[in-house]
Design a protein around this motif. Structure first.
Motif, PDB file in Angstrom:
ATOM      1  N   ILE A  22       0.815  -1.213   0.000  1.00  0.00           N
ATOM      2  CA  ILE A  22       0.000   0.000   0.000  1.00  0.00           C
ATOM      3  C   ILE A  22       0.847   1.261   0.000  1.00  0.00           C
ATOM      4  O   ILE A  22       0.419   2.314  -0.486  1.00  0.00           O
ATOM      5  CB  ILE A  22      -0.971  -0.008   1.202  1.00  0.00           C
ATOM      6  CG1 ILE A  22      -2.136   0.973   0.963  1.00  0.00           C
ATOM      7  CG2 ILE A  22      -0.258   0.352   2.491  1.00  0.00           C
ATOM      8  CD1 ILE A  22      -3.062   0.572  -0.143  1.00  0.00           C
ATOM      9  N   ASP A  23       2.092   1.184   0.518  1.00  0.00           N
ATOM     10  CA  ASP A  23       2.941   2.377   0.612  1.00  0.00           C
ATOM     11  C   ASP A  23       3.987   2.480  -0.492  1.00  0.00           C
ATOM     12  O   ASP A  23       4.613   3.540  -0.643  1.00  0.00           O
ATOM     13  CB  ASP A  23       3.654   2.418   1.971  1.00  0.00           C
ATOM     14  CG  ASP A  23       2.717   2.843   3.097  1.00  0.00           C
ATOM     15  OD1 ASP A  23       1.590   3.280   2.791  1.00  0.00           O
ATOM     16  OD2 ASP A  23       3.102   2.705   4.276  1.00  0.00           O
ATOM     17  N   LEU A  24       4.190   1.412  -1.263  1.00  0.00           N
ATOM     18  CA  LEU A  24       5.191   1.451  -2.327  1.00  0.00           C
ATOM     19  C   LEU A  24       4.633   0.988  -3.672  1.00  0.00           C
ATOM     20  O   LEU A  24       4.625   1.752  -4.647  1.00  0.00           O
ATOM     21  CB  LEU A  24       6.406   0.592  -1.951  1.00  0.00           C
ATOM     22  CG  LEU A  24       7.485   0.469  -3.038  1.00  0.00           C
ATOM     23  CD1 LEU A  24       8.100   1.838  -3.336  1.00  0.00           C
ATOM     24  CD2 LEU A  24       8.568  -0.525  -2.619  1.00  0.00           C
ATOM     25  N   MET A  25       4.163  -0.256  -3.713  1.00  0.00           N
ATOM     26  CA  MET A  25       3.726  -0.818  -4.990  1.00  0.00           C
ATOM     27  C   MET A  25       2.501  -0.103  -5.551  1.00  0.00           C
ATOM     28  O   MET A  25       2.464   0.289  -6.727  1.00  0.00           O
ATOM     29  CB  MET A  25       3.438  -2.316  -4.833  1.00  0.00           C
ATOM     30  CG  MET A  25       4.632  -3.133  -4.374  1.00  0.00           C
ATOM     31  SD  MET A  25       4.180  -4.863  -4.092  1.00  0.00           S
ATOM     32  CE  MET A  25       5.628  -5.463  -3.235  1.00  0.00           C
ATOM     33  N   VAL A  26       1.480   0.072  -4.700  1.00  0.00           N
ATOM     34  CA  VAL A  26       0.250   0.720  -5.170  1.00  0.00           C
ATOM     35  C   VAL A  26       0.501   2.182  -5.569  1.00  0.00           C
ATOM     36  O   VAL A  26       0.012   2.619  -6.621  1.00  0.00           O
ATOM     37  CB  VAL A  26      -0.870   0.611  -4.115  1.00  0.00           C
ATOM     38  CG1 VAL A  26      -2.075   1.454  -4.514  1.00  0.00           C
ATOM     39  CG2 VAL A  26      -1.295  -0.843  -3.949  1.00  0.00           C
ATOM     40  N   PRO A  27       1.241   2.984  -4.796  1.00  0.00           N
ATOM     41  CA  PRO A  27       1.527   4.347  -5.262  1.00  0.00           C
ATOM     42  C   PRO A  27       2.242   4.381  -6.613  1.00  0.00           C
ATOM     43  O   PRO A  27       1.957   5.259  -7.440  1.00  0.00           O
ATOM     44  CB  PRO A  27       2.425   4.907  -4.150  1.00  0.00           C
ATOM     45  CG  PRO A  27       1.967   4.194  -2.929  1.00  0.00           C
ATOM     46  CD  PRO A  27       1.672   2.795  -3.390  1.00  0.00           C
ATOM     47  N   CYS A  28       3.157   3.436  -6.849  1.00  0.00           N
ATOM     48  CA  CYS A  28       3.818   3.368  -8.166  1.00  0.00           C
ATOM     49  C   CYS A  28       2.808   3.045  -9.267  1.00  0.00           C
ATOM     50  O   CYS A  28       2.843   3.631 -10.353  1.00  0.00           O
ATOM     51  CB  CYS A  28       4.927   2.323  -8.148  1.00  0.00           C
ATOM     52  SG  CYS A  28       6.420   2.831  -7.268  1.00  0.00           S
ATOM     53  N   LEU A  29       1.902   2.120  -8.966  1.00  0.00           N
ATOM     54  CA  LEU A  29       0.861   1.761  -9.929  1.00  0.00           C
ATOM     55  C   LEU A  29      -0.040   2.962 -10.202  1.00  0.00           C
ATOM     56  O   LEU A  29      -0.386   3.251 -11.360  1.00  0.00           O
ATOM     57  CB  LEU A  29       0.043   0.589  -9.384  1.00  0.00           C
ATOM     58  CG  LEU A  29      -1.110   0.081 -10.260  1.00  0.00           C
ATOM     59  CD1 LEU A  29      -0.597  -0.463 -11.580  1.00  0.00           C
ATOM     60  CD2 LEU A  29      -1.917  -0.986  -9.512  1.00  0.00           C
ATOM     61  N   VAL A  30      -0.429   3.668  -9.150  1.00  0.00           N
ATOM     62  CA  VAL A  30      -1.296   4.833  -9.298  1.00  0.00           C
ATOM     63  C   VAL A  30      -0.605   5.925 -10.109  1.00  0.00           C
ATOM     64  O   VAL A  30      -1.192   6.494 -11.044  1.00  0.00           O
ATOM     65  CB  VAL A  30      -1.700   5.379  -7.906  1.00  0.00           C
ATOM     66  CG1 VAL A  30      -2.326   6.760  -8.015  1.00  0.00           C
ATOM     67  CG2 VAL A  30      -2.666   4.416  -7.225  1.00  0.00           C
ATOM     68  N   PHE A  31       0.659   6.212  -9.784  1.00  0.00           N
ATOM     69  CA  PHE A  31       1.361   7.298 -10.477  1.00  0.00           C
ATOM     70  C   PHE A  31       1.547   6.990 -11.960  1.00  0.00           C
ATOM     71  O   PHE A  31       1.260   7.828 -12.820  1.00  0.00           O
ATOM     72  CB  PHE A  31       2.724   7.561  -9.835  1.00  0.00           C
ATOM     73  CG  PHE A  31       3.490   8.655 -10.525  1.00  0.00           C
ATOM     74  CD1 PHE A  31       3.264   9.986 -10.191  1.00  0.00           C
ATOM     75  CD2 PHE A  31       4.412   8.366 -11.517  1.00  0.00           C
ATOM     76  CE1 PHE A  31       3.945  11.005 -10.835  1.00  0.00           C
ATOM     77  CE2 PHE A  31       5.100   9.373 -12.170  1.00  0.00           C
ATOM     78  CZ  PHE A  31       4.868  10.700 -11.827  1.00  0.00           C
ATOM     79  N   THR A  32       2.047   5.797 -12.258  1.00  0.00           N
ATOM     80  CA  THR A  32       2.339   5.477 -13.655  1.00  0.00           C
ATOM     81  C   THR A  32       1.072   5.374 -14.499  1.00  0.00           C
ATOM     82  O   THR A  32       1.132   5.532 -15.719  1.00  0.00           O
ATOM     83  CB  THR A  32       3.129   4.156 -13.763  1.00  0.00           C
ATOM     84  OG1 THR A  32       2.404   3.104 -13.083  1.00  0.00           O
ATOM     85  CG2 THR A  32       4.509   4.300 -13.148  1.00  0.00           C
ATOM     86  N   THR A  33      -0.070   5.153 -13.868  1.00  0.00           N
ATOM     87  CA  THR A  33      -1.326   5.081 -14.609  1.00  0.00           C
ATOM     88  C   THR A  33      -1.976   6.447 -14.750  1.00  0.00           C
ATOM     89  O   THR A  33      -2.321   6.884 -15.853  1.00  0.00           O
ATOM     90  CB  THR A  33      -2.311   4.113 -13.920  1.00  0.00           C
ATOM     91  OG1 THR A  33      -1.698   2.842 -13.773  1.00  0.00           O
ATOM     92  CG2 THR A  33      -3.585   3.960 -14.739  1.00  0.00           C
ATOM     93  N   LEU A  34      -2.135   7.149 -13.624  1.00  0.00           N
ATOM     94  CA  LEU A  34      -2.822   8.438 -13.662  1.00  0.00           C
ATOM     95  C   LEU A  34      -2.026   9.510 -14.396  1.00  0.00           C
ATOM     96  O   LEU A  34      -2.606  10.419 -14.983  1.00  0.00           O
ATOM     97  CB  LEU A  34      -3.112   8.919 -12.240  1.00  0.00           C
ATOM     98  CG  LEU A  34      -4.231   8.226 -11.467  1.00  0.00           C
ATOM     99  CD1 LEU A  34      -4.453   8.926 -10.135  1.00  0.00           C
ATOM    100  CD2 LEU A  34      -5.523   8.173 -12.264  1.00  0.00           C
ATOM    101  N   SER A  35      -0.721   9.432 -14.370  1.00  0.00           N
ATOM    102  CA  SER A  35       0.103  10.485 -14.976  1.00  0.00           C
ATOM    103  C   SER A  35      -0.020  10.518 -16.493  1.00  0.00           C
ATOM    104  O   SER A  35       0.279  11.535 -17.118  1.00  0.00           O
ATOM    105  CB  SER A  35       1.578  10.314 -14.581  1.00  0.00           C
ATOM    106  OG  SER A  35       2.087   9.076 -15.047  1.00  0.00           O
ATOM    107  N   VAL A  36      -0.468   9.415 -17.095  1.00  0.00           N
ATOM    108  CA  VAL A  36      -0.614   9.368 -18.553  1.00  0.00           C
ATOM    109  C   VAL A  36      -2.061   9.164 -18.989  1.00  0.00           C
ATOM    110  O   VAL A  36      -2.339   9.059 -20.186  1.00  0.00           O
ATOM    111  CB  VAL A  36       0.271   8.247 -19.154  1.00  0.00           C
ATOM    112  CG1 VAL A  36       1.735   8.534 -18.893  1.00  0.00           C
ATOM    113  CG2 VAL A  36      -0.120   6.872 -18.604  1.00  0.00           C
ATOM    114  N   MET A  37      -3.006   9.101 -18.026  1.00  0.00           N
ATOM    115  CA  MET A  37      -4.405   8.880 -18.375  1.00  0.00           C
ATOM    116  C   MET A  37      -4.992  10.133 -19.029  1.00  0.00           C
ATOM    117  O   MET A  37      -4.833  11.233 -18.510  1.00  0.00           O
ATOM    118  CB  MET A  37      -5.217   8.542 -17.120  1.00  0.00           C
ATOM    119  CG  MET A  37      -6.705   8.321 -17.388  1.00  0.00           C
ATOM    120  SD  MET A  37      -7.665   8.222 -15.856  1.00  0.00           S
ATOM    121  CE  MET A  37      -6.982   6.727 -15.141  1.00  0.00           C
ATOM    122  N   PRO A  38      -5.675   9.984 -20.179  1.00  0.00           N
ATOM    123  CA  PRO A  38      -6.363  11.142 -20.765  1.00  0.00           C
ATOM    124  C   PRO A  38      -7.422  11.662 -19.801  1.00  0.00           C
ATOM    125  O   PRO A  38      -8.215  10.890 -19.261  1.00  0.00           O
ATOM    126  CB  PRO A  38      -7.003  10.565 -22.037  1.00  0.00           C
ATOM    127  CG  PRO A  38      -6.242   9.311 -22.330  1.00  0.00           C
ATOM    128  CD  PRO A  38      -5.820   8.773 -20.996  1.00  0.00           C
TER     129      PRO A  38
END
Length: 293
Positions: free
Chosen positions: A38-54
């Motif tokens: 919750i403190d490492l893997m999920v934030p990485c998943l959230v960032f790499t997805t939301l940062s490029v989402m239209p």
């Protein structure tokens, strides 16, 4: 249709079953693993997805739909709890804050393919943000210091992702690939952890679990009806919202119930049996989603 549903659910349930086997065989303490997730893997998943989402258009409508799906069940539970003499702080949050992480993210990926990944992350982030703000406000009686929320890695990752997205900022590619690699580990760890948690089921809580699951489906159905009639969404997003609105409770409900001593034993039964009963509820919801839209 049956073959499609099986092909979607089998990988999800297979990994959960593997986690259940690991839990029964080795009885691991998953607290540290879950904290890393919750403190490492999920934030990485959230960032790499939301940062490029239209952003804009359909995403705005999906955001509104997610807020309705989370908050409306809390309103519906007010008269239900009064009629059934149920403690609101114990019974309402599990109907509001559903398993949009461990279950929804992998489920959407298998059900809708690549196009389901970004919406699943968006729905997860909305649910998580409401849980650590509205959810905590419901339980804490202002005991919780809300400045702690802004120290949570998932919130920091979400804010940075939106800044990078709207600002058109790109991440150095090797760093981005490293974050993607870490983020890709989040989903299987979620499912294995869910399987381990299911080993803690106590059959004495079966009645609470069944009632909670029924209420979860009922309040979720009402929420989806409101979304269907009042929020303009394309068919693929309607399918996603049908599933999202009727997911079982998130494990975090139990953590917060234990923290604020609001019926943690009952909430544990709601969480464990609700997720266990997805063996029955998810196939039915998937059939409905693909048959209706």
């Amino acid at each position: 249709m049956l073959e499609k549903v099986i092909s979607i659910l089998f990988p999800v349930f297979a990994v959960v079953a593997a986690g259940f086997f690991v839990g029964k065989s080795f009885r691991p303490d998953m607290r540290h693993v879950n904290r890393i997730n919750i403190d490492l893997m999920v934030p990485c998943l959230v960032f790499t997805t939301l940062s490029v989402m239209p952003m804009g258009g359909e995403q705005n409508a999906l955001f509104i739909a997610a807020v309705i799906a989370v908050l409306l069940p809390g309103v519906l539970m007010l008269p239900i709890c009064k009629a059934l003499s149920l403690p609101y702080k114990t019974w309402a949050p599990p109907q509001m804050f559903r398993n949009s992480g461990n279950l929804a993210i992998p489920l959407f990926g298998y059900a809708f393919g690549v196009i389901g990944e970004a919406p699943a992350i968006l729905l997860f982030v909305v649910s998580m943000m409401l849980h650590i703000t509205v959810g905590l406000a419901m339980l804490s009686n202002h005991e919780y210091r809300f400045r702690q929320i802004f120290k949570m890695p998932i919130l920091i990752a979400s804010i940075l992702a939106l800044i990078f997205n709207f600002g058109g900022i790109t991440v150095w590619e090797p760093l981005n690939e490293g974050m993607i690699l870490i983020g890709n580990a989040a989903v299987p760890v979620m499912l294995i952890s869910l399987g381990v948690q299911l080993t803690a089921i106590k059959w004495s809580g079966l009645g609470v679990g069944f009632l909670s699951t029924f209420l979860s489906l009922a309040t979720g159905a009402v929420s989806f009806a409101v979304i269907y009639f009042f929020v303009p969404l394309p068919p693929e997003h309607l399918r996603m919202m049908l599933l999202f609105a009727m997911l079982p409770p998130a494990v975090m409900n139990y953590l917060f119930a234990e923290r604020f001593n609001v019926g943690p034993d009952k909430v544990a039964s709601m969480v464990l049996f609700g997720n266990f009963l997805t063996i029955v509820t998810l196939p039915a919801l998937l059939v409905a989603a693909f048959a209706l839209f």
